[in-house]
Each structure stands twice: as C-alpha cells, then as structure tokens.
Design a protein around this motif. Structure first.
Motif, mmCIF file in Angstrom:
data_model
loop_
_atom_site.group_PDB
_atom_site.id
_atom_site.type_symbol
_atom_site.label_atom_id
_atom_site.label_comp_id
_atom_site.label_asym_id
_atom_site.label_seq_id
_atom_site.Cartn_x
_atom_site.Cartn_y
_atom_site.Cartn_z
ATOM 1 N N LYS A 118 -55.752 9.136 -11.514
ATOM 2 C CA LYS A 118 -56.285 7.774 -11.685
ATOM 3 C C LYS A 118 -56.584 7.125 -10.332
ATOM 4 O O LYS A 118 -56.067 6.046 -9.990
ATOM 5 N N ALA A 119 -57.422 7.803 -9.556
ATOM 6 C CA ALA A 119 -57.743 7.321 -8.212
ATOM 7 C C ALA A 119 -58.582 6.055 -8.224
ATOM 8 O O ALA A 119 -58.797 5.451 -7.170
ATOM 9 N N TYR A 120 -59.046 5.639 -9.381
ATOM 10 C CA TYR A 120 -59.834 4.409 -9.487
ATOM 11 C C TYR A 120 -58.934 3.182 -9.613
ATOM 12 O O TYR A 120 -59.426 2.052 -9.712
ATOM 13 N N SER A 135 -59.299 -1.127 -9.836
ATOM 14 C CA SER A 135 -59.703 -1.936 -8.697
ATOM 15 C C SER A 135 -60.962 -1.326 -8.096
ATOM 16 O O SER A 135 -61.061 -0.098 -7.981
ATOM 17 N N PRO A 136 -61.948 -2.133 -7.735
ATOM 18 C CA PRO A 136 -63.210 -1.563 -7.216
ATOM 19 C C PRO A 136 -63.066 -0.853 -5.875
ATOM 20 O O PRO A 136 -63.785 0.099 -5.594
ATOM 21 N N ILE A 137 -62.121 -1.297 -5.034
ATOM 22 C CA ILE A 137 -62.013 -0.706 -3.693
ATOM 23 C C ILE A 137 -61.583 0.759 -3.754
ATOM 24 O O ILE A 137 -62.261 1.635 -3.191
ATOM 25 N N PRO A 138 -60.466 1.128 -4.409
ATOM 26 C CA PRO A 138 -60.136 2.554 -4.493
ATOM 27 C C PRO A 138 -61.167 3.358 -5.274
ATOM 28 O O PRO A 138 -61.347 4.548 -5.009
ATOM 29 N N ILE A 188 -64.494 2.895 -5.171
ATOM 30 C CA ILE A 188 -65.577 3.190 -4.221
ATOM 31 C C ILE A 188 -65.143 4.262 -3.228
ATOM 32 O O ILE A 188 -65.891 5.205 -2.933
ATOM 33 N N ILE A 189 -63.918 4.130 -2.712
ATOM 34 C CA ILE A 189 -63.432 5.111 -1.734
ATOM 35 C C ILE A 189 -63.364 6.507 -2.341
ATOM 36 O O ILE A 189 -63.800 7.493 -1.737
ATOM 37 N N SER A 190 -62.838 6.610 -3.552
ATOM 38 C CA SER A 190 -62.726 7.920 -4.196
ATOM 39 C C SER A 190 -64.092 8.496 -4.531
ATOM 40 O O SER A 190 -64.317 9.705 -4.400
ATOM 41 N N THR A 191 -65.035 7.645 -4.942
ATOM 42 C CA THR A 191 -66.382 8.129 -5.267
ATOM 43 C C THR A 191 -67.094 8.644 -4.027
ATOM 44 O O THR A 191 -67.722 9.708 -4.046
ATOM 45 N N VAL A 192 -67.014 7.893 -2.933
ATOM 46 C CA VAL A 192 -67.648 8.335 -1.681
ATOM 47 C C VAL A 192 -67.009 9.631 -1.195
ATOM 48 O O VAL A 192 -67.711 10.542 -0.721
ATOM 49 N N THR A 193 -65.689 9.740 -1.311
ATOM 50 C CA THR A 193 -65.005 10.974 -0.913
ATOM 51 C C THR A 193 -65.484 12.158 -1.737
ATOM 52 O O THR A 193 -65.695 13.259 -1.212
ATOM 53 N N ALA A 194 -65.662 11.948 -3.038
ATOM 54 C CA ALA A 194 -66.142 13.022 -3.904
ATOM 55 C C ALA A 194 -67.555 13.447 -3.529
ATOM 56 O O ALA A 194 -67.862 14.648 -3.446
#
Length: 435
Positions: A83-85, A360-363, A365-371
């Motif tokens: 649940k990285a989001y 939360s939108p911040i984690p 976005i971070i997880s999506t960019v990392t992917a």
C-alpha cells in the motif's frame, strides 16, 4: 644604406612583443566569453535519447519479460501488498490493563487471585504462580551451609574462614565446622536465615486448575496522526449487555474474536508449550497484539489480531523457565520470622504493535514516479546483452552511438608578429653575419 633600413631596433621588438601579448589576452577573454555564453544557452536545451529499433526476437522476449516482472512487482507488491499509496504511522500510543481470575484448591486451602497473581494491579506484565517451594519458620541465626556450595564441606574449624562470603553461599561464615543438621558429615557454619532453603523447603504440588485461569487483557490504541482511537473490546451501546458478554466469553480466533479474555491453557497451546512442563519450570510467554488498520475503510474495520510465543530460553538450558522468591514476615514468640516462598509460574508480557495507513497524494506520486523510472532498467539490461553477447555487436554499437567531434576551423598561427619594420618586408639575417 641597405643594412641600416633592414635593421630593427631593440625598442621596436619589445613594443611588438607587448602588442602580441595584448592580442593573445584579448583572444583568450573573447574565447572565455563565448564559452560561458554557449554554456548558458545550452543549459536550456532539451536532450532526447536516440531511438533505435532492433529486429531481434530473443532480445525482444527478454525486454518484454523484464518489463512484465518490473510492472508486476510494483502493482502487486508495492501498491497492493505494501500500500505504497498511503501515508502510514507505525508508532501509536497504547495502553494495556490486565486482570487475572480463577480459583484453585491446594490441599485444604482455597487459593484466589491475591494468592497467585502478581502484580495485583495489572499492567502489560502479569504472572501467575503454578507451583511453590515453601520454607517455613525461618529466623535469623546460625546453621550449617548446604553441602553443594563450593568449599562448604569441612572436618575441622581451620577449613572454614571466618567472615568469608562466597558467591554461592547463603550467608557469612562464622569460622566453625558443625554437623550438617541430622547427618554425620560436617559443613561450615554460616550466619543467615535458618534453616536454609535447600534443606528445609517443602515442594508443593502444581496447581492443576491453573489451566483454566483466565486473564483479561484490555488494550486501547491511538494513532495521533489520523486521530483514530480504537479498543480491543467489542463496542456496544448497552453497557449491561457488554458486561454480560464479557462474563461468559473466552477468546477464540474463529468463534470469539472480539472477546479479550484468554484461558492460560489456550495461551500455552498457541505458544506450542505443554502446560505440565510450564508448571514444573515456569516460563515467559509473549502476547502480541497486532493492529494493522486500513483507514481508507471505516475505522470499525480496524481490529486486533493476537499471537503467542515463548520468550525465555528453552527448557534444556539451566537458566530457562521463570521463578521468583518472596517472603511473608510475622512475629513468633517475640522473634521476627518469615515464610520463604519460591514461586514457579507463567509470566505474560503483552506487546502491542500498530500500523495504520491512509491514502495520500504525496506517497502515491513518489511511488508512481519510482515505478515509471524503474521500467527504464529493461532498456539498460537489453542494451548490455545486445552489445556484449549478441552477434554483430559492432554493427549495433555503430548504429547506437554517434561519435561527433567539433574540430577547430581556425588554424593556429605560428608566424612571428613584427611591427614597425622599415624598408623591405623581410629581413635577411644572413647579411652582416660573419661566416
């Protein structure tokens, strides 16, 4: 006359050298200015990689396979499992209250909570006595040391050092060698509570009824980041119904998951321990309360799970088990006396772990960019395979990399700069030079 006009004075040569240096410095400054200008303008340029399509079935299968593994890892493990989001909190505030209940019969005595539960006020650590070794009517005085203590056996007083205190001993030696209670051999005399425990202790039978003792564990947990407070007791608008439910229920993972009352036999069984062995040696068992809450759902779905595990050293080691000593003091015939009790039992350590997460939108976005960035590793792996192992790697290398070099368009001048010459445009240095 020819020789005079063909000569250049020393002052004219020095003046020409200074002019050359000034021109060279001016060229350097102009070059540096152009370099800085090109770098500043080039900073705003957009660079894009060169795309080359390779018609190779093996390389294509590897590329798509690695791509599938990376995407599957991020979708299944990172986003679904972990649940990285979500924004998470792993250090909640927790409170634990425990209470022991049960009645046992020991010979002609009825034992209640006051007799076997420690501490009586409850907390995150609570213990119950399963077996006792009791030494009655101990008084301050002198008596023989136990024969198992190092250098305790003696034949004369000279074998005992007065005032000596051994780490294993039960008191301070008086310097006398005395008979060991009702036996024929002798040991050194000591000043202590007499008679000593090893000689006079009475071993009582284990409390077989303790397997049905119950421990009530009330736990509340607070996640301050999300302002969520939960408890492990099932909520009910009617307090009387809740009390009636708690007076009859016993926890069971499938049948009674909301009941906070646990039988000691159930706890020992879940910890994979024999209750009869715990009665003999005692033991420490951890009661783990795990709160894993997905706060994207209603907070009522935030429920605890319980697990049990033996925490002390295993029973095949000398230091395993759990026991402690305490005494009951009284006055007998005007002399202070005590009853020493060595108690073996089960100690329960209640350990609470909590984890809560909410979108939360911040984690996200971070997880999506990392992917998305990690997908680029597929190209790196395939490029390495293509340029290292596949045939015609030189052809692939020539197509993939462009070697562009910017050569200088102005040749470097090696002529001398001569200013202010007279007469002819060149000087014949051979004239006037003696051969």
């Amino acid at each position: 006359m020819w020789r005079e006009t063909g000569r250049v004075s020393g002052a004219q040569i020095i003046s020409g050298q200074d002019t050359c240096r000034a021109q060279a410095l001016l060229k350097f400054i102009m070059g540096l200015r152009e370099f800085i200008k090109e770098y500043f303008l080039g900073f705003w340029d957009y660079e894009t990689p060169k795309v080359m399509v390779v018609k190779n079935r093996t390389l294509g299968v590897i590329y798509r396979g690695v791509q599938f593994l990376v995407i599957t890892y991020f979708i299944w493990y990172v986003f679904i499992s972990q649940k990285a989001y979500q924004d998470s909190e792993t250090r909640p505030e927790s409170s634990v209250y425990t209470r022991m209940k049960g009645t046992a019969v020991l010979e002609d005595h009825i034992l209640d909570t006051v007799e076997y539960a420690r501490p009586p006020e409850g907390g995150d650590v609570i213990s119950t006595i399963l077996r006792r070794e009791v030494t009655y009517d101990q008084r301050q005085g002198t008596c023989a040391e136990h024969f198992s203590v190092t250098n305790a056996n003696c034949t004369t007083d000279s074998d005992c050092v007065e005032g000596e205190v051994n780490f294993e001993s039960h008191g301070r030696r008086t310097g006398r060698c005395v008979p060991y209670y009702n036996h024929t051999f002798k040991t050194c005399e000591i000043q202590t509570w007499c008679p000593i425990e090893e000689y006079a202790a009475v071993r009582e039978p284990a409390l077989a009824e303790a397997i049905n003792f119950t421990v009530f564990i009330r736990n509340s947990i607070h996640f301050p980041k999300f302002k969520v407070l939960r408890g492990n007791i099932k909520e009910s608008p009617n307090r009387r119904n809740r009390q009636r439910y708690l007076s009859k229920c016993h926890y069971d993972e499938e049948k009674e998951p909301y009941c906070p009352i646990f039988r000691l036999g159930y706890i020992a069984n879940k910890a994979r321990e024999k209750f009869s062995e715990l009665c003999r040696t005692g033991g420490v068992i951890g009661v783990f309360i795990n709160w894993k809450c997905d706060l994207d759902l209603d907070p009522s779905h935030c429920k605890p799970t319980y697990s049990f595990r033996r925490l002390d050293l295993r029973k095949d080691l000398p230091s395993s088990g759990y026991y402690y000593r305490f005494a009951k003091y009284y006055s007998k015939d005007g002399v202070e006396s005590r009853t020493l009790i060595k108690a073996y039992g089960i100690r329960l350590d209640v350990i609470v772990h909590g984890h809560a997460g909410k979108f939360s939108p911040i984690p996200t976005i971070i997880s999506t960019v990392t992917a998305m960035t990690s997908v680029g590793i597929c190209s790196i792996i395939c490029d390495w395979i293509m340029l290292t192992f596949i045939d015609k790697n030189e052809v692939y290398s020539e197509r993939k990399f462009d070697d562009v070099s910017k050569e200088s368009t102005e040749p470097i001048s090696t002529e001398f700069c001569i200013i202010g010459s007279y007469g002819s445009n060149h000087s014949d240095l051979s004239e006037g030079v003696p051969l």
